[in-house]
Design an enzyme around this catalytic site. Structure first.
Site, PDB file in Angstrom:
ATOM      1  N   ASP A   1     -32.367  31.744  -1.974  1.00 21.10           N
ATOM      2  CA  ASP A   1     -33.622  32.317  -2.465  1.00 21.10           C
ATOM      3  C   ASP A   1     -34.789  31.355  -2.306  1.00 21.10           C
ATOM      4  OD1 ASP A   1     -32.526  34.688  -3.104  1.00 21.10           O
ATOM      5  OD2 ASP A   1     -32.421  34.346  -5.259  1.00 21.10           O
TER       6      ASP A   1
ATOM      7  N   HIS B   1     -32.207  18.799  -4.883  1.00 20.06           N
ATOM      8  CA  HIS B   1     -32.313  19.958  -5.771  1.00 20.06           C
ATOM      9  C   HIS B   1     -31.019  20.266  -6.490  1.00 20.06           C
ATOM     10  CE1 HIS B   1     -36.420  21.107  -5.659  1.00 20.06           C
ATOM     11  NE2 HIS B   1     -36.465  20.994  -4.350  1.00 20.06           N
TER      12      HIS B   1
ATOM     13  N   GLU C   1     -29.455  41.752  -5.064  1.00 21.11           N
ATOM     14  CA  GLU C   1     -29.365  40.687  -6.072  1.00 21.11           C
ATOM     15  C   GLU C   1     -29.840  41.206  -7.420  1.00 21.11           C
ATOM     16  OE1 GLU C   1     -30.905  36.772  -4.942  1.00 21.11           O
ATOM     17  OE2 GLU C   1     -31.777  36.706  -6.949  1.00 21.11           O
TER      18      GLU C   1
HETATM   19  C1  LIG Z   1     -34.953  26.299  -6.978  1.00 24.53           C
HETATM   20  C2  LIG Z   1     -33.532  26.329  -6.467  1.00 24.53           C
HETATM   21  C3  LIG Z   1     -33.055  27.490  -5.888  1.00 24.53           C
HETATM   22  C4  LIG Z   1     -31.736  27.552  -5.403  1.00 24.53           C
HETATM   23  N1  LIG Z   1     -31.301  28.699  -4.841  1.00 24.53           N
HETATM   24  C5  LIG Z   1     -30.032  28.773  -4.374  1.00 24.53           C
HETATM   25  C6  LIG Z   1     -29.539  29.964  -3.767  1.00 24.53           C
HETATM   26  O1  LIG Z   1     -30.243  30.969  -3.659  1.00 24.53           O
HETATM   27  N2  LIG Z   1     -28.260  29.954  -3.292  1.00 24.53           N
HETATM   28  C7  LIG Z   1     -27.456  28.846  -3.368  1.00 24.53           C
HETATM   29  O2  LIG Z   1     -26.327  28.893  -2.881  1.00 24.53           O
HETATM   30  N3  LIG Z   1     -27.895  27.716  -3.952  1.00 24.53           N
HETATM   31  C8  LIG Z   1     -29.156  27.665  -4.456  1.00 24.53           C
HETATM   32  N4  LIG Z   1     -29.583  26.509  -5.047  1.00 24.53           N
HETATM   33  C9  LIG Z   1     -28.667  25.372  -5.136  1.00 24.53           C
HETATM   34  C10 LIG Z   1     -28.747  24.534  -3.865  1.00 24.53           C
HETATM   35  O3  LIG Z   1     -28.261  25.295  -2.760  1.00 24.53           O
HETATM   36  C11 LIG Z   1     -27.907  23.275  -3.939  1.00 24.53           C
HETATM   37  O4  LIG Z   1     -28.211  22.542  -5.070  1.00 24.53           O
HETATM   38  C12 LIG Z   1     -28.133  22.439  -2.674  1.00 24.53           C
HETATM   39  O5  LIG Z   1     -27.090  21.501  -2.582  1.00 24.53           O
HETATM   40  C13 LIG Z   1     -29.473  21.734  -2.716  1.00 24.53           C
HETATM   41  O6  LIG Z   1     -29.838  21.268  -1.436  1.00 24.53           O
HETATM   42  P1  LIG Z   1     -30.592  19.866  -1.345  1.00 24.53           P
HETATM   43  O7  LIG Z   1     -31.100  19.684   0.039  1.00 24.53           O
HETATM   44  O8  LIG Z   1     -31.561  19.694  -2.424  1.00 24.53           O
HETATM   45  O9  LIG Z   1     -29.319  18.914  -1.542  1.00 24.53           O
HETATM   46  P2  LIG Z   1     -29.101  17.648  -2.513  1.00 24.53           P
HETATM   47  O10 LIG Z   1     -29.293  18.053  -3.920  1.00 24.53           O
HETATM   48  O11 LIG Z   1     -29.915  16.522  -2.029  1.00 24.53           O
HETATM   49  O12 LIG Z   1     -27.569  17.380  -2.233  1.00 24.53           O
HETATM   50  C14 LIG Z   1     -26.626  18.321  -2.693  1.00 24.53           C
HETATM   51  C15 LIG Z   1     -25.231  17.961  -2.234  1.00 24.53           C
HETATM   52  O13 LIG Z   1     -25.191  17.992  -0.824  1.00 24.53           O
HETATM   53  C16 LIG Z   1     -24.729  16.755  -0.298  1.00 24.53           C
HETATM   54  N5  LIG Z   1     -25.456  16.582   0.958  1.00 24.53           N
HETATM   55  C17 LIG Z   1     -26.805  16.539   1.147  1.00 24.53           C
HETATM   56  N6  LIG Z   1     -27.081  16.386   2.448  1.00 24.53           N
HETATM   57  C18 LIG Z   1     -25.888  16.325   3.100  1.00 24.53           C
HETATM   58  C19 LIG Z   1     -25.496  16.146   4.445  1.00 24.53           C
HETATM   59  N7  LIG Z   1     -26.399  15.998   5.404  1.00 24.53           N
HETATM   60  N8  LIG Z   1     -24.174  16.116   4.761  1.00 24.53           N
HETATM   61  C20 LIG Z   1     -23.240  16.285   3.803  1.00 24.53           C
HETATM   62  N9  LIG Z   1     -23.552  16.446   2.498  1.00 24.53           N
HETATM   63  C21 LIG Z   1     -24.857  16.458   2.156  1.00 24.53           C
HETATM   64  C22 LIG Z   1     -25.078  15.748  -1.381  1.00 24.53           C
HETATM   65  O14 LIG Z   1     -24.286  14.602  -1.300  1.00 24.53           O
HETATM   66  C23 LIG Z   1     -24.810  16.562  -2.632  1.00 24.53           C
HETATM   67  O15 LIG Z   1     -23.426  16.582  -2.928  1.00 24.53           O
HETATM   68  C24 LIG Z   1     -30.883  26.421  -5.538  1.00 24.53           C
HETATM   69  C25 LIG Z   1     -31.375  25.254  -6.145  1.00 24.53           C
HETATM   70  C26 LIG Z   1     -32.683  25.214  -6.602  1.00 24.53           C
HETATM   71  C27 LIG Z   1     -33.171  23.958  -7.257  1.00 24.53           C
END
Ligand SMILES: Cc1cc2nc3c(=O)[nH]c(=O)nc-3n(C[C@H](O)[C@H](O)[C@H](O)COP(=O)(O)OP(=O)(O)OC[C@H]3O[C@@H](n4cnc5c(N)ncnc54)[C@H](O)[C@@H]3O)c2cc1C
Length: 405
Positions: free
Chosen positions: A127, A70, A237
């Site tokens: 969120d 994401h 928020e």
């Molecule tokens: C709909 C939506 C709502 C969101 N709401 C919020 C919010 O309310 N608050 C907020 O703070 N953020 C929010 N975000 C942003 C989100 O927190 C970050 O983009 C987060 O990194 C996404 O998690 P993911 O599992 O999809 O990680 P990915 O997109 O798969 O990875 C993100 C990063 O984390 C690293 N990573 C993944 N897994 C690990 C691991 N196990 N160890 C070390 N590094 C790792 C990856 O290398 C990359 O750098 C939102 C994003 C979306 C799309």
């Protein structure tokens, strides 16, 4: 399979190089950056990740963990390298009276499904709950409770990490502190989190949820600052959007009915109208789930999302939010886009790599733009608008949230 992988030691899981796997790893929620890796590791256990990390290091390959993907700017992609699909390791382990142990690929919704039946919750939630624990711990993880509890990275008791050298170690504030500080908000570049012990607090059954409507952005921000200082609500928020042609400036102020630490007091605020309801805690924290099918139906879920996430000093927030208010509307946001403003007290943040502006209260300001598929010009216009926001935020002493390190 590229020749370089011929000497990869045997894995229990798989190393996939088929086109579907590579394309999956080259696409994220942003759908703007697409870097093809050479392989995707689907680990069966942490030992597989150790093997791949050591192998990648030996061969000079990038190796990047990916959770739900994401990210919106290619943060979980590895051009020509190896992407580790952390979703394969998503088990929930012990739920204790004040903590839970989970694999890093678990989503926050999985965590809540295990802890809520015991009356417990993590203190800070994003969120949207379909993000992985490892994914948000590698950026910070901020939410409407961050003014009280800091980031999700400030509520971690212990982590299990595979270091860039391929060692599997435990780290916490009292053990291997340097690793603990390097992986929290470390964007997956300073080690791969495989397991986390997360702090839990009592969860309320119900919440009192107020949606306050404002006449001006200045009043909205003033009330947010006031509510943060007085600690009157458990969740705060703000958001700006255009709906049915009307500008909306709204504040969600929420009390956790049985466990609240604040007064839940709406006196002395500047709002013009309020809608209040009592809701189940789960329905409140999972409220964005209903939006996903709507966006899918409009063709805006699997399309480009040139989002912009800024950490803005409280003093500069009025100017940045006015700038956003002036550009809101279908052209640069679609009919579904909006901007969020989460107030954060900087004295609650203890994560060294979460780079905050120098102010007592800062705002995570998120410009959430939705472009239709195949509309390159719209994406470009959204990116240019982001560049303007970034420039004015940096000039005002702000920083960027979620950007690659
Ligand atoms: C709909 C939506 C709502 C969101 N709401 C919020 C919010 O309310 N608050 C907020 O703070 N953020 C929010 N975000 C942003 C989100 O927190 C970050 O983009 C987060 O990194 C996404 O998690 P993911 O599992 O999809 O990680 P990915 O997109 O798969 O990875 C993100 C990063 O984390 C690293 N990573 C993944 N897994 C690990 C691991 N196990 N160890 C070390 N590094 C790792 C990856 O290398 C990359 O750098 C939102 C994003 C979306 C799309």
């Amino acid at each position: 399979m590229p020749q370089v992988f011929d000497t990869m030691p045997e894995l229990v899981g798989s190393l996939d190089t088929d086109e579907d796997s590579l394309r999956w790893a080259a696409r994220d929620y942003g759908d703007v950056v697409h870097h093809l890796p050479a392989a995707v590791l689907r680990p069966a256990n942490a030992a597989d990740i150790r093997t791949a990390v050591a192998f990648a290091r030996q061969h000079g390959l990038r190796i990047v963990p990916r959770g739900q993907g994401h990210s919106t700017g290619g943060q979980a992609q590895a051009l020509g390298g190896v992407v580790v699909d952390m979703n394969q390791l998503g088990a929930i382990h012990d739920v204790g009276p004040d903590s839970v142990v989970v694999d890093a690929g678990a989503r926050w919704s999985d965590v809540l499904n295990a802890t809520l039946p015991r009356g417990l919750t993590p203190p800070v939630l994003t969120d949207y709950l379909e993000l992985t624990v490892g994914g948000t711990l590698s950026v910070g993880g901020l939410g409407g409770a961050s003014h009280q509890h800091g980031a999700q990275t400030d509520n971690v008791i212990e982590l299990e990490v595979i270091t860039p050298e391929g060692a599997l170690i435990s780290c916490s504030p009292s053990e291997n502190r340097d690793v603990f500080d390097a992986v929290r908000a470390g964007r997956g570049r300073n080690g791969i989190i495989t397991r986390a012990r997360l702090r839990l607090v009592p969860a309320p059954d119900t919440v009192r949820w107020h949606r306050l409507r404002y006449g001006t952005v200045a009043e909205l921000l003033e009330d947010q600052q006031h509510l943060v200082v007085t600690d009157a609500f458990d969740y705060v928020e703000g958001q700006l959007k255009v709906r049915d042609g009307e500008d909306v400036a709204e504040l969600e102020a929420v009390s956790f009915v049985e466990t609240t630490s604040g007064s839940g007091d709406l006196d002395d605020l500047f709002f013009r109208e309020v809608d209040s309801e009592t809701a189940d805690y789960w329905d409140f924290v999972n409220r964005l789930a209903a939006g996903e099918p709507v966006l899918r139906g409009a063709g805006l879920w699997d399309s480009p999302h040139p989002w912009c996430n800024l950490l803005v000093p409280g003093t500069a927030a009025p100017a940045v939010l006015h700038q956003i208010a002036s550009e809101l509307g279908p052209e640069l946001y679609s009919d579904f886009g909006l901007a969020l403003a989460y107030p954060v007290r900087t004295d609650r943040i203890t994560t060294p790599l979460l780079a905050l502006p120098d102010d007592d209260i800062v705002f995570l300001v998120a410009a959430l733009r939705y472009a239709p598929a195949g509309a390159a010009e719209t994406v470009k216009a959204m990116q240019l608008a982001n560049d303007v926001l970034v420039a004015s935020t940096l000039r005002a002493g702000g920083t960027l949230y979620l950007d690659p390190l």
